[in-house]
Each structure stands twice: as C-alpha cells, then as structure tokens.
Scaffold this active site. Structure first.
Site, PDB file in Angstrom:
ATOM      1  N   CYS A  20      35.555 -12.700 -29.661  1.00 13.56           N
ATOM      2  CA  CYS A  20      34.879 -12.132 -28.441  1.00 13.56           C
ATOM      3  C   CYS A  20      34.241 -13.312 -27.534  1.00 13.56           C
ATOM      4  O   CYS A  20      34.603 -13.601 -26.443  1.00 13.56           O
ATOM      5  CB  CYS A  20      33.784 -11.309 -28.926  1.00 13.56           C
ATOM      6  N   GLU A  31      47.897 -10.870 -56.534  1.00 13.16           N
ATOM      7  CA  GLU A  31      46.975 -11.728 -56.105  1.00 13.16           C
ATOM      8  C   GLU A  31      46.936 -12.637 -57.566  1.00 13.16           C
ATOM      9  O   GLU A  31      46.804 -12.153 -58.672  1.00 13.16           O
ATOM     10  CB  GLU A  31      45.730 -11.281 -56.081  1.00 13.16           C
ATOM     11  N   HIS A  63      19.786 -12.635 -18.292  1.00 16.01           N
ATOM     12  CA  HIS A  63      20.649 -13.597 -18.640  1.00 16.01           C
ATOM     13  C   HIS A  63      20.997 -14.784 -17.738  1.00 16.01           C
ATOM     14  O   HIS A  63      21.971 -15.252 -17.586  1.00 16.01           O
ATOM     15  CB  HIS A  63      22.017 -12.984 -18.998  1.00 16.01           C
ATOM     16  N   TYR A  92      21.348 -14.997 -14.507  1.00 13.27           N
ATOM     17  CA  TYR A  92      21.862 -14.647 -13.280  1.00 13.27           C
ATOM     18  C   TYR A  92      20.882 -14.649 -12.310  1.00 13.27           C
ATOM     19  O   TYR A  92      19.558 -14.570 -12.389  1.00 13.27           O
ATOM     20  CB  TYR A  92      22.615 -13.084 -13.569  1.00 13.27           C
TER      21      TYR A  92
END
Length: 646
Positions: free
Chosen positions: A349, A413, A168, A170
């Site tokens: 997320c 509904e 990734h 890094y």
C-alpha cells in the site's frame, strides 16, 4: 449480533449509512495521467462497496486547476464530472454510498513540477538557492472559490458526502499550523487568523451543496515532530469554529510528511492498533461533534468496542478492506475466522504507492488489489492434482487458491509446522500480527480441506508415489553462511536460529548484517544482552526496509542504545572479538556472541527439477525458492502461478 454497534445505522443530515465502517481516501495511482477516473479505480471501489462497506471515499481529488498533480484524481474542471459520475453510480448500484475528498495538496503537489505549490509562507528548497513562495492573497481567494466550485461539481457527479481535507501537511493544514504558517496578514498569527483560510473554504463548500448533504472534515489530532506546531487544544478550538460554519463530522487522523510523523499517516505494524483513538475520543467529547476514529483499526471486535465505549461514532477501516474487500460482509455474518487480515506491513500500500517500479498499489495479503476484474475466481474445467513443496506463505497461498479453483492440492512440508519464515518473522518485536496471519492462513487451508503432509520433504520418490500433474516448489530459503575464519566457533549463530528460539545470545553481542532481519534480531535480543553492535558493509543500515517501518525500527534501536557500524566488512571472528575492515583500516570489536544475518539464499532442488522434467511434470517455482525477497512477492507469485494453470 456480535458487532451490533459496528453494524448499526447512522444518520448524518439527510444521509443514512447502513453501518459505521468507512473506506477512506487512499492513494492508488489508478487515475489516468491527466487525472480522470479509470475502470480499474471503479472496480477497486465497487468491490469494497459490494463487500458491505457503509461509505466509500475517493482518494484525494484536486480542486484547484493550477495545483492538480498528474496521476491524482481531479474535480477542478467540468470535464471530470462524467467519469466521477460513473464512479458514484457504480458504487450506488453495488449498494454503497460515495464520498469525495476535496484536496489542495500544498507541498505534496511537488510530485508534479508543472503545478503550483500553495503554502502559507516561504520555504527554502534544501540543496538549492530557491525558496518556494508563500501564497498571494489572489491565490488564496482563487483556492477558496475552487473548493466551492469543486463541491458544486461533486453534487452534479452524484456524491453523497464531501470531505474537506484539512490534515496531513496539505495546504489547509499548513495554514492552520503555526509551524508552517508565519504570515503577518489576516491569514497568519493567532489561531482565528490561521483558521481563516480553512473556514472560508468550508463556507465556500457549504454554499454550493444542498443543506441536507453531509460535510466531513479530516484533521490531524495535533502536530507530531513539529516543534511549536498545533496542539490538540488548538485543534479542538478550530473544530468548534468549523462546526459553526457547517462541518458535520470530524475524521480525526494524525501525521505529516515533513517529519518522521509520516509514520502516523500509513501506520506500520510497529505502531499499536488504535493508537489514535483516544485523541478522537477527546475531540469528540470536547466538541460534541460526530467523530471518526482512524489508525490501525483492523479487527471488528476492536472497532465495535470503540463505538460501544463512545470514543467515536464511526471508524475508518481502510487497509483492512485492501487486504480483504469482503471484510464487512464477513464480520456482519460473523465469519471473522475467514477474514484475511491486514498486518500493517506497508509493502504494497505505502511502499507500492511511493515506488516508481509499481504501477499502482497492491497488498501482501491480496494480490487482486487493483486487478479485481482480472482476478475473479474462475473454477477450472480440468481439475489437476498439484503437489506443493513447502508450507510457508507462498505454498499456503498456492494451496488455498488451487483448492478454490477446483484443483486437488497436496501440500508437503519438511518441518513439523506450517507458516515458514513469515511465521518466524512474527517472532520479531511488534510483529506478532504476522505470525497470527501465517497461522490463520494455515487454518484456512486446513478448513478448505487441502491434504497436508508434515515432516515430509519433497523427493523424487515422493513425487513418484503421489503422481501429481504439476508441482509447485515453495521450499523457501536458508541463511547465507559467512565464509570467514572463525565462523564455526560455538558462540556464532544465525538470525533464523535466534528468532526460532534455537540459539541463545548473551553478553556483548554483535549482529553481522544491518538489513531488516539483522535489525529485528538486534531488537529481539535486546533485553537479554549487555550491549549490541550491528555491523553493516553498506553505507547505511536498514536499506531494505520500507520508509515507514524504517522510521519505527531505527527509533526503537536508538532508544535501546544499539550501536551501528557502517562501511564495515567482517573478515574474521575470534573468541572474544570480530575483526572488520572499515574505510581502509582493520579494527576489532569485542564481543561474547555473534549473530550472522547477511541474508538468505534459495534452497536447492535441482534433483527434483530434473526428475520432473524427465517425467514431463510442469514445475512452478515461487517465493524465496525462486529468489529470496519480500513476502509480497511470494504471495503474488503464488497467485500468478495458480492462475496460469488451465
């Protein structure tokens, strides 16, 4: 058992895992400013361990004190051991196993300008005259020692497994990749030299941990979008070297944050489920190592099949467990119909992680994420009859949570089906999982025994007949109409009617509105029209899409030849053209069909609100009925409103 491979045990050195499911390292923003473990982070991890997960990893944990950004966990000093030990003990008490991901973040550390960025070679900073320097030999040696010292602390803190992050973008991955590593000393050049730093880190880790302690390594299968980057063949050769110095398990991921390949790190719904599995299978086959498959694995049948066909030995199921912390237990007990499934929306997320507005990550499907202790279901001591107007995602969520708390919800509904605009959004290309999720929650509401009335719009008369104690207004929104000459011509329609199959579009099509809905409509009609032009009044399209979905949608539009015109305001629609005002000029764009997708507005319910006020009935307004926004907000508001009822 339906999932016998998924729930079989596995031995790695001295560690036995009860199943093959891994909860991976994912950024949360739950650490303290000064990098310590919090009670919130412990609750987050423990909830997934109690949910039946085989192995829980921490999020990335900094090993090198000079490159340890704030708000990320750190293990760079002894002072961090007690908090990490509290975390491991809590995971163990919950029946799980604890892993720590040792991390040196490279360019990612730039989020904290007080910290050092350790990279192999100089990189100019765009828009400035400054160049980030490549790491000195002294820094490289210090970093190697830091990995070893961190590993020793991890043992003291009680971790069962260590994972070395070599992917990734890094620092380790940057050294390994020829795209980033342009060094001419012993740490650059041919593969064995580019691998040297990583191998020294692995050796340093292995020297400081017990011989029976497993060492995982996260790697990218290959470099995407980086010309001249790592090939899968090079990664395989490197993994063989890593095996020789003590790595036991390969966690095969994909992606980097220096290019559009970041979409592979937190893959949105646009990417196929299991898109990286074949890479893991090849690396497993050619290295002979235990391997973990990663990438949109969110279904127990899918995971079991991956293991059954020997494509991997374990599977990462991360966001699946964000959406439903009891995912593993439900799958083990063969209650798959009860699983709350991740839909790859990325709203809570990833978008939540990079947002400056959200204090920590969340989840569209699970607002309890990061609030596990606070959101424990408590049964009411005062059951109430609650009328819910609207069977979209907000109304369904409210009905489900009210029923679980012991209230008596009645859901009405106006249409003949449940799911609302969340289900409608699932008609767009690559978003079928959203429709499936909407239908699944509707089934769950029915299963829980909630009273449902279809084709029943909310009225004062209905409220008078049902006599509810409280009312939830979740009637959603309706498309905003374009108030210009020609907007009522027969070849003009709106995005909702197109996605619902009520309107057909043909010939040369123009979509007015370049936000999420407009672009998805453009994709939806692509195969049925001769050409598509998207008109947007702002300076760019897709401004309301999250970063990773934006990449995928824009790539699809580009591949499909969809034209976009920005800074353009539509001022008239003619029979064969639209008229736009753009940068001070008036232009015509020929067309045969026009789709209006300029947004939505909340439906009116003033008369119902006034009636409830007169009758002393408390009203809760949630979702698009309050303000047209994302589904993330609708679900969160539904839960907050339910919790507010005594």
């Amino acid at each position: 058992m339906n999932y016998k491979y998924l729930f079989s045990s596995i031995q790695v050195r001295g560690l036995e895992l009860k199943n093959r499911i891994i909860f991976p390292a994912m950024g949360t923003k739950m650490a303290t400013e000064d990098k310590f473990v919090t009670k919130q982070l412990i609750n987050y991890q423990v909830t997934r361990a109690k949910g039946g997960c085989g192995l829980n990893f921490t999020e990335v944990c900094s090993v090198y004190g000079k490159a340890a950004p704030k708000k990320f966990l750190s293990i760079s000093e002894d002072k961090y051991i007690p908090g990490l030990k509290e975390l491991t003990e809590a995971i163990h008490e919950a029946g799980g196993k604890a892993g720590i991901q040792l991390w040196l973040g490279g360019l990612a550390v730039g989020s904290d300008q007080s910290q050092m960025i350790v990279i192999p070679s100089p990189i100019p900073v765009p828009g400035t005259e400054y160049t980030l320097p490549g790491a000195s030999l002294e820094t490289i040696h210090e970093a190697v020692e830091a990995f070893g010292a961190a590993a020793k602390r991890a043992v003291e803190a009680g971790f069962d497994v260590i994972e070395f992050h070599a992917g990734h973008n890094y620092t380790p991955h940057s050294f390994l990749s020829p795209y980033f590593n342009r060094r001419t000393d012993e740490y650059g050049g041919e593969l064995k030299n580019r691998a040297r730093f990583l191998l020294e880190c692995i050796e340093s880790i292995r020297e400081h941990i017990p011989i029976n302690m497993p060492l995982f390594m996260r790697v990218d299968a290959h470099d995407d979008y980086l010309e001249g980057g790592l090939t899968i063949e090079e990664v395989i050769e490197f993994c063989k070297m890593a095996k020789e110095v003590g790595v036991d398990v390969l966690d095969v991921s994909r992606g980097n944050f220096s290019s559009a390949a970041i979409k592979y790190e937190v893959p949105p719904i646009d990417l196929p489920r299991g898109f990286n599995v074949e890479n893991a299978a090849r690396i497993r086959r050619e290295t002979g190592m235990l391997t973990v498959a990663v990438g949109r694995i969110n279904d127990p049948s899918q995971a079991d099949e991956i293991l059954n066909t020997n494509k991997a030995d374990m599977v990462v199921m991360g966001r699946a467990q964000l959406a439903d912390p009891d995912f593993c237990n439900k799958a083990f007990e063969e209650r798959t119909e009860d699983i709350v499934r991740c839909v790859g929306c990325n709203q809570g997320c990833y978008d939540g992680f990079v947002s400056t507005e959200m204090p920590f990550i969340t989840c569209l499907r699970n607002p309890a994420l990061g609030r596990e202790e606070e959101y424990q279901v408590s049964m009411t001591l005062n059951p109430k009859k609650v009328l819910i107007a609207g069977g979209g995602i907000a109304g369904l969520e409210a009905a489900l949570q009210l029923k679980k708390r012991g209230h008596y919800p009645v859901l009405c509904e106006a249409s003949s089906s449940l799911g609302g605009q969340f289900a409608l959004a699932g008609e767009a290309p690559r978003k079928g999982e959203m429709k499936e999720a909407a239908l699944a929650i509707a089934e769950q509401v029915i299963k829980e025994g909630v009273e449902i009335k279809l084709n029943t719009p909310i009225t004062e008369k209905l409220i008078g007949e049902l006599k509810p104690d409280e009312v939830f207004i979740a009637i959603g929104s309706t498309p905003i109409e374009l108030k210009i000459p020609g907007a009522d011509l027969p070849h003009v329609t709106n995005s909702h009617d197109v996605l619902a199959g009520k309107s057909r579009v043909s010939g040369k099509a123009v979509v007015i509105g370049g936000g999420l809905v407009g672009l998805e409509v453009a994709e939806y009609i692509h195969d049925n029209v001769d050409s598509i032009t998207v008109i947007e009044m702002l300076d760019k399209v897709a401004k309301d899409l999250g970063e990773l979905r934006n990449i995928c949608v824009m790539e699809s539009l580009y591949a499909g030849g969809v034209q976009t015109v920005t800074n353009a305001r539509c001022i008239e629609i003619k029979k064969d053209a639209i008229v736009v005002e753009r940068l001070g000029n008036v232009e015509e764009i020929s067309c045969d069909s026009v789709v209006v997708a300029i947004g939505s507005k909340s439906r009116s319910f003033d008369s119902v609100r006034i009636y409830c006020e007169e009758q002393g009935i408390l009203v809760h307004v949630i979702g698009d009925a309050l303000k047209a926004r994302r589904a993330l907000n609708a679900v969160a508001e539904a839960n907050e409103a339910v919790r507010a009822i005594s």
